[in-house]
Every structure is written in structure tokens, then in C-alpha cells.
Design an enzyme around this catalytic site. Structure first.
Site, PDB file in Angstrom:
ATOM      1  N   PHE A 173      -7.725  -7.407   1.050  1.00  0.00           N
ATOM      2  CA  PHE A 173      -6.584  -6.668   0.518  1.00  0.00           C
ATOM      3  C   PHE A 173      -6.881  -5.180   0.655  1.00  0.00           C
ATOM      4  O   PHE A 173      -7.810  -4.661   0.045  1.00  0.00           O
ATOM      5  CB  PHE A 173      -6.268  -6.995  -0.949  1.00  0.00           C
ATOM      6  CG  PHE A 173      -5.058  -6.256  -1.422  1.00  0.00           C
ATOM      7  CD1 PHE A 173      -3.780  -6.743  -1.153  1.00  0.00           C
ATOM      8  CD2 PHE A 173      -5.165  -5.025  -2.056  1.00  0.00           C
ATOM      9  CE1 PHE A 173      -2.644  -6.026  -1.546  1.00  0.00           C
ATOM     10  CE2 PHE A 173      -4.032  -4.311  -2.444  1.00  0.00           C
ATOM     11  CZ  PHE A 173      -2.776  -4.816  -2.181  1.00  0.00           C
ATOM     12  N   ASP A 225     -14.081  -0.261   1.676  1.00  0.00           N
ATOM     13  CA  ASP A 225     -12.926  -0.042   0.805  1.00  0.00           C
ATOM     14  C   ASP A 225     -13.373  -0.313  -0.629  1.00  0.00           C
ATOM     15  O   ASP A 225     -13.501  -1.461  -1.058  1.00  0.00           O
ATOM     16  CB  ASP A 225     -11.766  -0.956   1.202  1.00  0.00           C
ATOM     17  CG  ASP A 225     -10.517  -0.700   0.347  1.00  0.00           C
ATOM     18  OD1 ASP A 225     -10.636  -0.009  -0.692  1.00  0.00           O
ATOM     19  OD2 ASP A 225      -9.443  -1.204   0.714  1.00  0.00           O
ATOM     20  N   LYS A 278      -7.448   4.164  -7.108  1.00  0.00           N
ATOM     21  CA  LYS A 278      -7.325   3.587  -8.455  1.00  0.00           C
ATOM     22  C   LYS A 278      -7.962   4.469  -9.532  1.00  0.00           C
ATOM     23  O   LYS A 278      -7.354   5.438  -9.946  1.00  0.00           O
ATOM     24  CB  LYS A 278      -7.864   2.156  -8.442  1.00  0.00           C
ATOM     25  CG  LYS A 278      -6.959   1.234  -7.607  1.00  0.00           C
ATOM     26  CD  LYS A 278      -7.047  -0.218  -7.970  1.00  0.00           C
ATOM     27  CE  LYS A 278      -5.898  -1.004  -7.367  1.00  0.00           C
ATOM     28  NZ  LYS A 278      -6.163  -1.599  -6.070  1.00  0.00           N
TER      29      LYS A 278
HETATM   30  C1  LIG Z   1      -5.369  -1.567  -4.806  1.00  0.00           C
HETATM   31  C2  LIG Z   1      -6.130  -1.592  -3.525  1.00  0.00           C
HETATM   32  C3  LIG Z   1      -5.670  -0.914  -2.386  1.00  0.00           C
HETATM   33  C4  LIG Z   1      -4.329  -0.237  -2.340  1.00  0.00           C
HETATM   34  O1  LIG Z   1      -4.179   0.756  -3.282  1.00  0.00           O
HETATM   35  P1  LIG Z   1      -2.692   1.274  -3.675  1.00  0.00           P
HETATM   36  O2  LIG Z   1      -2.951   2.464  -4.538  1.00  0.00           O
HETATM   37  O3  LIG Z   1      -2.031   0.147  -4.394  1.00  0.00           O
HETATM   38  O4  LIG Z   1      -2.010   1.611  -2.395  1.00  0.00           O
HETATM   39  C5  LIG Z   1      -6.467  -0.916  -1.271  1.00  0.00           C
HETATM   40  N1  LIG Z   1      -7.648  -1.557  -1.250  1.00  0.00           N
HETATM   41  C6  LIG Z   1      -8.126  -2.210  -2.318  1.00  0.00           C
HETATM   42  C7  LIG Z   1      -9.454  -2.885  -2.238  1.00  0.00           C
HETATM   43  C8  LIG Z   1      -7.377  -2.271  -3.490  1.00  0.00           C
HETATM   44  O5  LIG Z   1      -7.816  -2.961  -4.534  1.00  0.00           O
END
Ligand SMILES: *Cc1c(COP(=O)(O)O)cnc(C)c1O
Length: 416
Positions: free
Chosen positions: A157, A242, A271
Site C-alpha cells: 500500500f 516507504d 502521516k
Molecule cells: C497512508 C500511506 C500512504 C499514503 O499516504 P496518504 O497521506 O494517505 O496519501 C503511503 N504509504 C503508506 C505505507 C501508507 O501507510
């Protein structure tokens, strides 16, 4: 209904059961249906607790998917935001301002990197890392123009943009959103051999979550991440971690990769970087990689704005003390110990690290959604991911007693 629509706040204090229903109906009618929230309407929050429009309080066991690592309205973060609101909030990047360079230096020093590319949402940070990696491949590695590839993991994700969903393996994230962006190869998460097999001389980068959050807090096999690093080094390929969900103290270290003693070339952060106050994301890494960007090649009107930088600096100050990493380590051990007691009592497996857990409900038990609703009725908010996993990610300010409350509620809910 009319009263609620006209004056939503007027019904907040002790509004009776109709108050929640009225707000849910408003959302249903006027907001697109791209989420399926629990029927809890939050009006106030502090620390690890939220209060709904009818005055009921709930323990937050999700923390905005780790956007609220420091709890709701942490006083230092609110103070930083309020102070900056009284000075300047936006300049655009047409001009310099007095928060950007300080934010970038402090975040780089915290993360042991050299350069920061500030953006807003997590998806933007991932998009930015993809663009940087491709440009690096053409300009530095010598990959023929237009042919760069990025290797990603299945069940990933990374966000919701068209390019990012192009390499999602979740059908509901992709269906009807094509045509998709080419240039990505998907391999099984946790399988280093498969990853090595997908690398070609056109590979720019490997993009990976060190722990897959959305997939259900999936921790890869021991040694995997170090092996990924070795494969990247051997093939002159960038490692992009990520850490938007796993980073910034969630796992008990600043970055999830730190547990493995592995460094990435680029990290995407988001986040919690915005302290739960506003969206702040960034790509951090070396000058050799991020230095490929030249004026006009990438940007965002709000990226690196003064308000975001001021809040981001306050977040960095909290993380620099190590207190939250320590809390996540200690209390995470406690959380995992308590959740472990539920194995065989409605729970099949508990995964995760620090104050972060994927609780796999035993087949035949309640569906994740049903369990989440039952938890909300018991005053505990968390949310299923996949069909049968509860994702537990409380704010790192939570106490042992509060963890007990949450775990006791989970025990009740999964036991039948
Ligand atoms: C939440 C998330 C994203 C995307 O972040 P948004 O602020 O919702 O665009 C990307 N990578 C990971 C691992 C995430 O948990």
C-alpha cells in the site's frame, strides 16, 4: 435534519442518539462513498481519547493509521501551529521563508540523511520518490530514457494516485481506474530470491514498506530487509523505504528499517510528520539522489509551507528526545504480551512490532467489520484491514491501563 444541516455544532452537546445519525446521513448524502466508516461521529479529542457528538468517549486504538502517533492535540504541536498561524502560513515556493530550511535541516539530522523534499500527502511523497528514482536512473545510472523499472512488493500500500494504484495488487484499489502506468514489477513480499530475479539493468529502484501496514501489519522474515539492501547494492539499484506508516516511532525505533540495521537511499515519510494537525510528507535521502531535481521539474504549491514546516519541526523535536520510540518499545512489548494471551481464544495470530499489531481473528469468528463495530460499542475504536484483521495502532501516549481496556474489549469481541 434541517437543524443539523444548518448548525452542525448546535447539536453537539448531549444531542441524543439522533445527533450521530444526522451527521452520518449528511456524510452519506453529500460526501462521496469512498470510505465505509464506523458510525461514530467524533466532535472532540485529546491524547488517546475521542468524544462523540453525543458525549460518549472512546479509546483511540487506531491513531489515524499512525498519523496521530503523539496523540490528539499534543500541546507542543498545537502550540507550534498556533504560534505559526500568528506569523505566516503560506508563501508558495516562489519565495523563501524562515521555516523551510530549518525544518529540512532538523528532519535530515534526525533521520541521518542529507536532503529533504517536502510534500503534503503520503501518496505525493511516494510519487515524488518514483520521479526522483527514475530521473536518477537516467542521469546517474545510465538507463536508456523511458525504460526505467521499479520493483515493488505484492500486497503493498503506497497511496491512491493513478500511478501508485497501477502497481497495487488490491483489485478494489485498481478496478476501473486504468489505463495504468507502466514500469513496475511486482514480486512476493518477503521473498528475496523473487526480488533478485526481477532486477534487470533497467531497474532504478526497489520500493518497499519495511512492515506492510494495510496488508495487515505483515512483518517480513528475519534477514529479508538486509538481503534486499544487499541485492540493491549489488545491482546499483536504489532502495526506497516507504515509512509513511511504519516510521516516526511507531515500531519502537525512529524508522522500522532501523531494527534491521538497514539504511535506505530514500525514505518516504508522512502521516505522523504532520502531528495529526495537517498533512505533511517528505522524501528524505542523500544529495547524490535527491540532488538530481532541478528548478521547475517538481513541486507543490503547499509543499514545505511555513505552517507545515513549523508543525513538522515540533514533531522532529518530540522525536529527537527518543521518548516516543521508548514508549512504543516498552508498551509495545506489553501490548503484544497481552494480545498473545488471546491466541487460541478467538485470535489466530498476532503480528507487528512496537505499539502496532495486526490481530488475525480465528476463521469462523466475527468478520473484521463486525468486530470493529462491537469494539466501538464497548468504547474502543480500531478498524479492520483485510477482512479478518484488526489493526491496532494506538497513539504512543497511551498508558498500560488503557492498553488493558482495549485488549479486554478485543478479548470479549473475538471470543464469540
Ligand atoms: C497512508 C500511506 C500512504 C499514503 O499516504 P496518504 O497521506 O494517505 O496519501 C503511503 N504509504 C503508506 C505505507 C501508507 O501507510
Amino acid at each position: 435534519m434541517t437543524a443539523i444541516a444548518d448548525h452542525p455544532a448546535s447539536t453537539s452537546a448531549g444531542g441524543g442518539p439522533a445527533a450521530s445519525a444526522g451527521f452520518v446521513a449528511l456524510d452519506e448524502q453529500w460526501s462521496t462513498h469512498n470510505y465505509h466508516p464506523l458510525p461514530v461521529v467524533i466532535a472532540h479529542a485529546e491524547g488517546a481519547w475521542v468524544t462523540d457528538v453525543e458525549g460518549r468517549s472512546y479509546l483511540d486504538f487506531l491513531a489515524g493509521y499512525s498519523a496521530l502517533n503523539f496523540g490528539h492535540r499534543h500541546p507542543d504541536l498545537v502550540a507550534a501551529a498556533v504560534a505559526q498561524l500568528g506569523r505566516v502560513t503560506l508563501t508558495s515556493r516562489a519565495f523563501h521563508h524562515d521555516q523551510l530550511g530549518l525544518f529540512c535541516r532538523e528532519l535530515a539530522e534526525l533521520t541521518g540523511t542529507e536532503m529533504v523534499l517536502p510534500m503534503n500527502s503520503g501518496a505525493e511523497a511516494v510519487e515524488s520518490a518514483i520521479k526522483v528514482a527514475r530521473k536518477w536512473a537516467y542521469q546517474v545510472k545510465g538507463v536508456p530514457e523511458g525504460t526505467a523499472e521499479i520493483v515493488v512488493a505484492g500486497s503493498n500500500f503506497h497511496g491512491r494516485t493513478t500511478t501508485i494504484v497501477s502497481f497495487s495488487t488490491d483489485e478494489s484499489a485498481r478496478a476501473d481506474f486504468g489505463p495504468f502506468t507502466p514500469g513496475f514489477a511486482v514480486v512476493k513480499f518477503g521473498d528475496a530470491e523473487a526480488l533478485a530475479g526481477a532486477i534487470t539493468d533497467r531497474t532504478a529502484a526497489v520500493l518497499i514498506e519495511p512492515i506492510q501496514g494495510e496488508a495487515g501489519v505483515v512483518v517480513p522474515p528475519a534477514g529479508y530487509l538486509a538481503e534486499v539492501r544487499r541485492i540493491c547494492d549489488e545491482n546499483n539499484v536504489l532502495l526506497i523505504a516507504d515509512e509513511i506508516q511504519s516510521g516516526l516511532a511507531r515500531t519502537g525505533d525512529l524508522l522500522a528499517l532501523d531494527h534491521d540495521g538497514v539504511r535506505a537511499d530514500l525514505y518516504t515519510l508522512g502521516k505522523a510528520l504532520g502531528g495529526g494537525i495537517l498533512p505533511v510528507s517528505a522524501v528524505v535521502g542523500s544529495q547524490a539522489v535527491l540532488g538530481v531535481l532541478r528548478p521547475g521539474e517538481h513541486g507543490s504549491t503547499f509543499g514545505g509551507n511555513p505552517l507545515a514546516c513549523a508543525v513538522g519541526r515540533a514533531v522532529v523535536r518530540l522525536l529527537a528526545t527518543g521518548e516516543f520510540q521508548e514508549r512504543s518499545r516498552e508498551l509495545g512489548g506489553y501490548l503484544h504480551g497481552r494480545l498473545g494471551e488471546l491466541i487460541g481464544r478467538g485470535v489466530a495470530e498476532v503480528r507487528g512490532r512496537g505499539l502496532w499489531a495486526g490481530v488475525e481473528i480465528t476463521p469462523g469468528g466475527p468478520a473484521g467489520r463486525v468486530a470493529s463495530e462491537a469494539l466501538a460499542r464497548r468504547g474502543v475504536l480500531c478498524k479492520e484491514t483485510q477482512d479478518s484483521t484488526l489493526r491496532v495502532a494506538p497513539p504512543l501516549v497511551i498508558t498500560r491501563e488503557e492498553i488493558d481496556k482495549g485488549v479486554d474489549a478485543i478479548a470479549e469481541v473475538v471470543a464469540n
